[in-house]
Each structure stands twice: as structure tokens, then as C-alpha cells.
Design a protein around this motif. Structure first.
Motif, PDB file in Angstrom:
ATOM      1  N   LYS A 124      26.538  47.471  18.913  1.00 24.10           N
ATOM      2  CA  LYS A 124      27.170  46.442  18.355  1.00 24.10           C
ATOM      3  C   LYS A 124      27.392  46.592  16.838  1.00 24.10           C
ATOM      4  O   LYS A 124      28.591  46.364  16.275  1.00 24.10           O
ATOM      5  CB  LYS A 124      26.411  44.853  18.572  1.00 24.10           C
ATOM      6  CG  LYS A 124      27.268  43.978  18.070  1.00 24.10           C
ATOM      7  CD  LYS A 124      26.444  42.455  18.228  1.00 24.10           C
ATOM      8  CE  LYS A 124      27.017  41.325  17.502  1.00 24.10           C
ATOM      9  NZ  LYS A 124      26.303  40.035  17.741  1.00 24.10           N
ATOM     10  N   ARG A 125      26.233  47.067  16.115  1.00 25.18           N
ATOM     11  CA  ARG A 125      26.405  47.501  14.859  1.00 25.18           C
ATOM     12  C   ARG A 125      27.576  48.650  14.514  1.00 25.18           C
ATOM     13  O   ARG A 125      28.172  48.344  13.556  1.00 25.18           O
ATOM     14  CB  ARG A 125      24.867  47.876  14.296  1.00 25.18           C
ATOM     15  CG  ARG A 125      23.846  46.778  14.271  1.00 25.18           C
ATOM     16  CD  ARG A 125      22.942  47.048  13.412  1.00 25.18           C
ATOM     17  NE  ARG A 125      21.978  48.310  13.898  1.00 25.18           N
ATOM     18  CZ  ARG A 125      20.955  47.926  14.595  1.00 25.18           C
ATOM     19  NH1 ARG A 125      20.619  46.869  15.135  1.00 25.18           N
ATOM     20  NH2 ARG A 125      20.282  49.051  15.100  1.00 25.18           N
ATOM     21  N   GLU A 126      27.584  49.579  15.462  1.00 23.15           N
ATOM     22  CA  GLU A 126      28.431  50.572  15.092  1.00 23.15           C
ATOM     23  C   GLU A 126      29.920  50.033  15.366  1.00 23.15           C
ATOM     24  O   GLU A 126      30.591  50.638  14.476  1.00 23.15           O
ATOM     25  CB  GLU A 126      28.344  51.706  16.386  1.00 23.15           C
ATOM     26  CG  GLU A 126      26.996  52.348  16.187  1.00 23.15           C
ATOM     27  CD  GLU A 126      26.566  53.365  17.506  1.00 23.15           C
ATOM     28  OE1 GLU A 126      27.367  53.350  18.464  1.00 23.15           O
ATOM     29  OE2 GLU A 126      25.723  54.033  17.392  1.00 23.15           O
ATOM     30  N   LEU A 127      30.112  49.070  16.417  1.00 20.20           N
ATOM     31  CA  LEU A 127      31.497  48.662  16.452  1.00 20.20           C
ATOM     32  C   LEU A 127      31.945  47.703  15.010  1.00 20.20           C
ATOM     33  O   LEU A 127      33.047  47.900  14.650  1.00 20.20           O
ATOM     34  CB  LEU A 127      31.572  47.735  17.947  1.00 20.20           C
ATOM     35  CG  LEU A 127      31.621  48.564  19.147  1.00 20.20           C
ATOM     36  CD1 LEU A 127      31.636  47.566  20.142  1.00 20.20           C
ATOM     37  CD2 LEU A 127      32.574  49.313  19.178  1.00 20.20           C
ATOM     38  N   ALA A 128      30.707  47.043  14.615  1.00 20.21           N
ATOM     39  CA  ALA A 128      31.175  46.309  13.392  1.00 20.21           C
ATOM     40  C   ALA A 128      31.354  46.978  12.490  1.00 20.21           C
ATOM     41  O   ALA A 128      32.402  46.702  11.498  1.00 20.21           O
ATOM     42  CB  ALA A 128      29.895  45.323  13.323  1.00 20.21           C
ATOM     43  N   ALA A 129      30.879  48.364  12.340  1.00 18.58           N
ATOM     44  CA  ALA A 129      31.177  49.026  11.050  1.00 18.58           C
ATOM     45  C   ALA A 129      32.664  49.789  11.033  1.00 18.58           C
ATOM     46  O   ALA A 129      33.281  49.892  10.344  1.00 18.58           O
ATOM     47  CB  ALA A 129      30.022  50.137  10.986  1.00 18.58           C
ATOM     48  N   GLN A 130      32.691  49.976  12.704  1.00 14.31           N
ATOM     49  CA  GLN A 130      34.046  50.551  12.826  1.00 14.31           C
ATOM     50  C   GLN A 130      35.302  49.567  12.488  1.00 14.31           C
ATOM     51  O   GLN A 130      36.242  49.878  11.866  1.00 14.31           O
ATOM     52  CB  GLN A 130      34.322  51.123  14.304  1.00 14.31           C
ATOM     53  CG  GLN A 130      33.389  52.262  14.451  1.00 14.31           C
ATOM     54  CD  GLN A 130      33.412  52.472  15.992  1.00 14.31           C
ATOM     55  OE1 GLN A 130      34.245  52.395  16.770  1.00 14.31           O
ATOM     56  NE2 GLN A 130      32.426  53.716  16.482  1.00 14.31           N
ATOM     57  N   GLN A 131      34.910  48.392  12.965  1.00 18.36           N
ATOM     58  CA  GLN A 131      35.728  47.169  12.541  1.00 18.36           C
ATOM     59  C   GLN A 131      36.245  46.873  11.280  1.00 18.36           C
ATOM     60  O   GLN A 131      37.192  46.819  10.733  1.00 18.36           O
ATOM     61  CB  GLN A 131      35.156  45.871  13.319  1.00 18.36           C
ATOM     62  CG  GLN A 131      36.282  44.950  13.469  1.00 18.36           C
ATOM     63  CD  GLN A 131      35.624  43.463  13.869  1.00 18.36           C
ATOM     64  OE1 GLN A 131      34.303  43.198  13.835  1.00 18.36           O
ATOM     65  NE2 GLN A 131      36.544  42.799  14.600  1.00 18.36           N
ATOM     66  N   SER A 132      35.077  47.212  10.405  1.00 13.84           N
ATOM     67  CA  SER A 132      35.173  47.009   9.082  1.00 13.84           C
ATOM     68  C   SER A 132      35.991  48.168   8.427  1.00 13.84           C
ATOM     69  O   SER A 132      36.972  47.849   7.766  1.00 13.84           O
ATOM     70  CB  SER A 132      33.609  47.061   8.269  1.00 13.84           C
ATOM     71  OG  SER A 132      33.930  46.827   6.773  1.00 13.84           O
ATOM     72  N   THR A 133      35.783  49.248   9.013  1.00 11.30           N
ATOM     73  CA  THR A 133      36.500  50.556   8.439  1.00 11.30           C
ATOM     74  C   THR A 133      37.949  50.155   8.868  1.00 11.30           C
ATOM     75  O   THR A 133      38.867  50.766   8.057  1.00 11.30           O
ATOM     76  CB  THR A 133      36.001  51.705   9.055  1.00 11.30           C
ATOM     77  OG1 THR A 133      34.592  51.907   8.632  1.00 11.30           O
ATOM     78  CG2 THR A 133      36.822  52.937   8.678  1.00 11.30           C
TER      79      THR A 133
END
Length: 226
Positions: A124-133
Motif C-alpha cells: 500500500k505504501r509503494e502504491l501510494a508513492a507511485q500514485q504521488s509520482t
């Protein structure tokens, strides 16, 4: 003593031991009861036979044999549910392999559930970071499209070229080449501080917000080459 078939299965799974405690993962609706043949397993999870073979080759899943037919029991079905959940979140195969190894080492159901929850939280943290990017990249694209769209209107209206001095023309050409301020200063034989002031003036003359926009506008106006 291991049979040749069990040795092959062990080789496919990389020698991974069976998972005693599997975390709870959603099972497909209308799942047939009992053991499933490969066709039923594929249909239930919405995957192909080839996908199931691939999972077996990577050690993500195992199957028993009834004659020539692969069959999956309740434990294998639940493991497939775990693998399928991970894949639907975009988790790489290598990460799932590591997760299954940790689950195989779990000493209790509580520990297994905790391992799985931690893996999902990390994803979930990885996806949140990708979403921000992705949001940031989309914003940059929108800004570029807005800028180039406005620029096309200006060039179509034959807006006069910016009133640049000869030294500013040399400076914008070097900016277009990607030269940093220090290198422009050496090329123009002036102080870096003077180049910084000159760059600000050039950006202002092009009604731009930054160095990139000024260079892009200069290129589209034909002031500097591509």
C-alpha cells in the motif's frame, strides 16, 4: 523415499516447504466444493492454464496428481487466493516468493496473518508513492501542454521575437544546450552572478516561469535551433 514425480514437484517449488498457516484471502464466489481440476481452478480465479503452470514453476503454487490430471485441494486453493490477491495488487513474483517463504516459517496462524498484513501494508505504501509520482508527472505534463498550447497561439499571431541583446542571445543558446550557469559564465567570460541576473532577465523577456519554458519558447520562435 521420494518418487520421481515428487522430486520434480520439489524442484519446481525450489524446495520450499509446505505452508501450514495460510492467511485469509478472498476466495472466488461460487467456488466448487472439494478438490478442483486445473480447468475449474483456472475458471474460478479467472486465469489461464498457462498462468497456473507459471505459478507452479515459480513455486507459488503446487498441485497433486490424479493420474494425468492436476488437482488442487483446499490448502492449494487458499494459497492460490493469497497469490491471486498479491498479483492483483501488482506485487512482483519475486516479492510473492519471499512472502511465501516467510509464511512457511510462521509458527502460528496469528504470525502468518501478521506477515501477510505487513506485506499488504508495505505494498500500500509503494502504491501510494507511485500514485504521488504519477500525480506529479501528470501535473508536469498538463503544465507543459498548457504552455506549448499558449505558445502556439503566440507564434501563430506572429508575436515579435523577444528583444534580446547579443550577449543574451549567446546565453539563451547555451541554455538551450543544457549548460549550467557556471559553464555559461566561463563561455561568456563573465561572473556566474552576472549570468544568473541575465538568465532571470531572459526568462522575464519570454514571459516564462523558468529556464525550461524560456528555452522552449526560444526554440519554437526560431531564436535558437532545436
Amino acid at each position: 523415499m521420494m518418487t520421481s514425480e515428487s522430486k520434480k514437484a520439489g524442484a519446481r517449488s525450489g524446495g520450499r516447504k509446505s505452508i501450514r498457516f495460510l492467511p485469509v484471502a478472498p476466495l472466488p464466489e461460487n467456488l466448487p466444493e472439494g478438490r478442483l481440476a486445473i480447468a475449474d481452478m483456472a475458471n474460478a480465479f479467472g486465469v489461464t492454464h498457462r498462468t497456473l503452470h507459471f505459478y507452479e514453476e515459480k513455486g507459488l503454487l503446487t498441485a497433486a496428481r490424479v493420474g494425468p490430471m492436476r488437482v488442487y485441494g483446499p490448502a492449494e486453493i487458499q494459497q492460490m487466493a493469497v497469490v491471486n490477491t498479491c498479483r492483483e495488487t501488482g506485487m512482483p513474483v519475486a516479492v510473492i516468493q519471499e512472502l511465501l517463504e516467510r509464511l512457511a516459517a510462521a509458527a502460528s496462524q496469528e504470525e502468518a496473518d501478521g506477515i501477510f498484513r505487513a506485506a499488504m501494508t508495505a505494498r500500500k505504501r509503494e502504491l501510494a508513492a507511485q500514485q504521488s509520482t504519477i500525480r506529479r508527472q501528470m501535473q508536469q505534463i498538463n503544465e507543459l501542454l498548457d504552455f506549448t498550447g499558449a505558445l502556439e497561439v503566440e507564434t501563430n499571431d506572429n508575436v515579435p521575437q523577444a528583444n534580446l541583446t547579443p550577449v543574451e542571445l549567446r546565453c539563451i543558446a547555451l541554455m538551450a544546450e543544457g549548460y549550467p550557469t557556471s559553464r555559461i559564465a566561463r563561455a561568456l567570460e563573465i561572473e556566474p552572478g552576472e549570468v544568473q541576473v541575465m538568465e532571470k532577465n531572459i526568462i522575464a523577456k519570454f514571459n516564462s516561469n523558468n529556464r525550461f519554458q524560456a528555452v522552449a519558447k526560444a526554440v519554437m520562435l526560431g531564436i535558437v535551433g532545436h
